[in-house]
Design an enzyme around this catalytic site. Structure first.
Site, PDB file in Angstrom:
ATOM      1  N   HIS A  63      14.654 -87.406 109.104  1.00  0.00           N
ATOM      2  CA  HIS A  63      13.206 -87.386 108.942  1.00  0.00           C
ATOM      3  C   HIS A  63      12.522 -86.855 110.194  1.00  0.00           C
ATOM      4  CE1 HIS A  63      14.709 -91.457 109.934  1.00  0.00           C
ATOM      5  NE2 HIS A  63      13.719 -91.498 110.807  1.00  0.00           N
TER       6      HIS A  63
ATOM      7  N   CYS B 277      13.728-101.965 120.028  1.00  0.00           N
ATOM      8  CA  CYS B 277      14.280-100.747 119.461  1.00  0.00           C
ATOM      9  C   CYS B 277      13.166 -99.763 119.128  1.00  0.00           C
ATOM     10  CB  CYS B 277      15.077-101.061 118.211  1.00  0.00           C
ATOM     11  SG  CYS B 277      16.368-102.268 118.471  1.00  0.00           S
TER      12      CYS B 277
END
Length: 748
Positions: free
Chosen positions: A664, A4
């Protein structure tokens, strides 16, 4: 360490959920995490020995050798957030992993394919994890070898009839030789770590030796070519599954200790090596021979058609038999005076690395940070005709990258053929034109540039389609909103410990994926997400966060310190509202002292708090938060900050569930880390994991230079504390900025 490419927030959320749930059920729990911010709360042998069971919530392969003989339940990390109570109940009846304790090595395929039970198909496939594991370890060899060769050719090389050559005995020849060693090890490393991810340590040697055989065609009748990286992928999977099969053979107990270190490696290596030499090698050699003959019969055809065919072949396997057939065909005609065929090949050779590197610049959000770094290295290698720079991308995402490479290669070859470009040396890339070996330089560069652009555009289009399909599949199955890795944790049921595992990864990488090394180009998200990594090892949840203020169970330097289980990160998790310092939201503090509380190392201040957002959509909310951060003077470019934050959202939503969103961005649009917080009365659709609207929004913005651990540390701190329902309620109910800051001051 992971497949990931982004995020670590869910790992800590899952850890906190499991911890709270286990305690509410009267169990003890210990959680270990290991990721880009380091290993925390590592499980000891005693912890595992006393455990009743192991929960592995992971989207990557986990070394399970230490869990042999224990009940093991494997699920995706999202399950740790959504159904912690069910996991704790299910693990008590999970199957025992590894059978007899003497079975040894454990891990790999057996574990991933049901040795410990699965979470209903929530994990990545074994093949995907294995491929990403191999790619992540291969990346450093590609980068180091490729760049050393490129530098040595640039500084010490000169064109000769045999290609670019470096003066014998020179310093640059030594540099070139070192780089060549890196390239020679590239495919064996890929093969070995694919095998390792499937069959664990006993598969490492047969995988690496198989990869070496695949790249040395002289062992199976190919003097000038080999099976290349595709052969390495094949030997990796063959070695891994062969070892898994051998492990199933019942042997006397006295022989069990020597099986994983002597018997299995020797048998598997011998069988695989002979199989490749006598069975697989012959067809590969046959293909090489007949392709050469076929090309020889096409020399009188249209130059455009021949150039397109040669470009397709050059781009297909980058060093494999098809690529070598085209290259040797072109280089062989130079001596006979026909330099145009080599000109077609020379134009196609750099297209793959240049195109893949360009793709990481065109659509940055599709790639992890590590993949973008590999893309820059690929661009550099492409300038020097080193097509292997694209191998990490092709290995990670063959279905998207190889067709795109072939399309760009065909275009470049056809254009070079149409223009009559000639190359007097058997080498390709812009370097040969710069050194004066190319006739028709302008059209040569036109062909290279157009081919690279076609490859880049085709790659991002195909990768984008693949990512959208994955996102749709995740949405349809309730998969994680943010791609995550996992952790190992140990819970005690009825007095004994229960281990829970969850690997963690760096955001994109892939690392190292990539890991060990990085996952490179690992195709975009692999990310080929994986990139992922980014870096990679086993992890387990609930541990102190590095860099946070020292608290019970944590040393001042941020290292995990084992505690008696009462508190994990210094914050009470019972929901009584008391923070680690026991202050809770006491009214005894004056407004002035509350407003001066340092929140998240001073990155979140009264200036970056807004009691109510005006925005009613995600994009508008991110812009509003960016403008809020700009009030600190730390934002140099609001539009760029918004763009990067939205690009991150395109990789996977940052809506974490529980009415929380933490967008973010890592960008030099900010000059120093800054964290903003705002609330939304009605909530904003953030595509969250549990379908809730985001009412508590934090935005983290950090410059590239400070993006490493600081970015992850803030995410970890927030995601952990926000799992406390009472904390969220008090944050939602705080009347003004002063009250909000007082509540947020509990985050350590």
């Amino acid at each position: 360490m992971t497949a990931c490419p982004t995020g670590i927030a869910h790992t800590y959320m899952a850890a906190e959920k499991l911890t709270q749930t286990a305690r509410s059920l009267g169990h003890e729990i210990k959680v270990e995490t290991q990721g880009s911010i380091g290993a925390e709360n590592v499980l000891s042998d005693n912890d595992v020995r006393d455990a009743d069971g192991v929960i592995i919530a992971a989207d990557k392969d986990v070394d399970r050798s230490r869990f042999v003989g224990k009940k093991v339940l494997a699920v995706g990390v999202a399950e740790g957030i959504r159904h912690p109570e069910q996991l704790i109940e299910r693990v008590q009846s999970a199957p025992v992993y590894g059978g007899e304790p003497g079975d040894g090595a454990g891990g790999g395929a057996a574990a991933a394919s049901g040795g410990g039970g699965t979470g209903g198909g929530k994990e990545r496939s074994v093949a995907y994890k294995a491929l990403m594991n191999g790619v992540s370890y291969m990346i450093p060899f590609v980068v180091v070898g490729g760049l050393l060769i490129a530098i040595s050719l640039a500084v010490g090389g000169h064109p000769t009839p045999e290609g670019l050559k470096i003066a014998p005995g020179s310093f640059w020849e030594d540099v070139n030789n070192i780089g060549t060693i890196g390239f020679q090890l590239m495919v064996p490393i890929l093969s070995g770590y694919i095998a390792y991810a499937i069959g664990d340590r006993p598969a490492l040697v047969p995988g690496m030796i198989g990869g070496w055989i695949a790249t040395h065609g002289e062992l199976y009748g190919m003097k000038d070519a080999s099976a290349g990286f595709i052969g390495g992928i094949v030997t990796g999977f063959l070695a891994g599954y062969l070892v898994v099969w051998i492990k199933k053979v019942k042997v006397p107990r006295f022989a069990q200790p020597i099986m994983p270190i002597i018997v299995i490696p020797i048998v598997a290596t011998t069988a695989l090596g002979l199989f490749f030499v006598y069975v697989l090698g012959k067809p590969i050699s046959w293909v090489f021979t007949h392709l050469t003959g076929w090309l020889s019969g096409m020399t009188g055809t249209s130059a455009i058609v021949l150039g397109a065919i040669l470009g397709l072949m050059i781009a297909f396997d980058m060093g494999g038999p098809v690529n070598k057939t085209a290259f040797l065909f072109g280089s062989g005609l130079i001596a006979s005076g026909n330099q145009t065929v080599m000109g077609m090949c020379a134009a196609a050779i750099p297209v793959m690395p240049l195109g893949q590197g360009l793709a990481t610049l065109i659509r940055r959000h599709l790639y992890s940070e590590q993949e973008r770094e590999i893309g820059m290295a690929a661009l550099f290698m492409g300038l020097f005709g080193i097509s292997e720079g694209a191998i990490p991308f092709a290995a990670a995402r063959p279905a998207q990258v190889i067709p795109a490479n072939m399309l760009g290669g065909a275009v470049a070859g056809a254009l070079a053929g149409m223009a009559g470009v000639a190359d007097a040396v058997p080498h390709g890339g812009p370097i040969v034109a710069v050194l004066g070996a190319v006739d028709g330089v302008p059209m040569f560069f036109v062909a290279v540039v157009i081919g690279a652009v076609v490859t880049a555009l085709a790659t991002v289009a195909l990768v984008d389609v693949a990512e959208r399909r994955k996102s749709g599949a995740r949405a349809g199955t309730g998969g994680g909103a943010e791609v995550m890795a996992g952790a190992d944790a140990v819970v005690t049921v009825g007095g004994a410990s229960l281990a829970v595992a969850e690997p963690v990864t760096e955001p994109v990488v892939a690392g190292p994926v990539a890991a060990g090394p990085v996952a490179a180009g690992v195709g975009a998200g692999a990310g080929a997400e994986a990139a992922a990594g980014g870096a990679s090892r086993t992890a387990v949840a609930v541990a102190p966060v590095p860099g946070a203020t020292a608290a019970p169970g944590q040393g001042s330097d941020g290292e995990a310190v084992e505690t008696d289980g009462a508190e994990i990160d210094g914050n009470d998790v019972s929901g009584d509202g008391q923070g680690a310092d026991g202050d809770g939201d006491s009214d005894s503090d004056s407004d002035d002292s509350a407003s001066s509380v340092e929140v998240l190392s001073g990155y979140l201040t009264e200036q970056t708090v807004k009691t109510q957002l005006d925005a009613d959509g995600k994009e508008a909310a991110i812009r509003e938060m960016a403008e809020l951060a700009a009030g600190t003077g730390k934002v140099a470019d609001v539009d760029e900050l918004v763009r990067v934050a939205l690009a991150r959202e395109a990789q996977g939503t940052t809506g974490l569930g529980e009415e929380i969103a933490i967008p973010h961005a890592k960008t030099d649009a900010v000059t120093a880390p800054v964290v903003g917080f705002a609330r939304s009365a009605d909530g904003i659709d953030w595509g969250s994991l549990d379908g809730t609207l985001a009412k508590l929004v934090f935005m983290i913005s950090v410059p590239e230079a400070a993006a490493g651990d600081e970015h992850l540390r803030i995410l970890a701190l927030l995601s952990r504390k926000l799992m406390d329902a009472d904390f969220r309620a008090r944050l939602q109910g705080a009347e003004d900025k002063t009250a909000i800051l007082r509540v947020l001051g509990e985050i350590h």
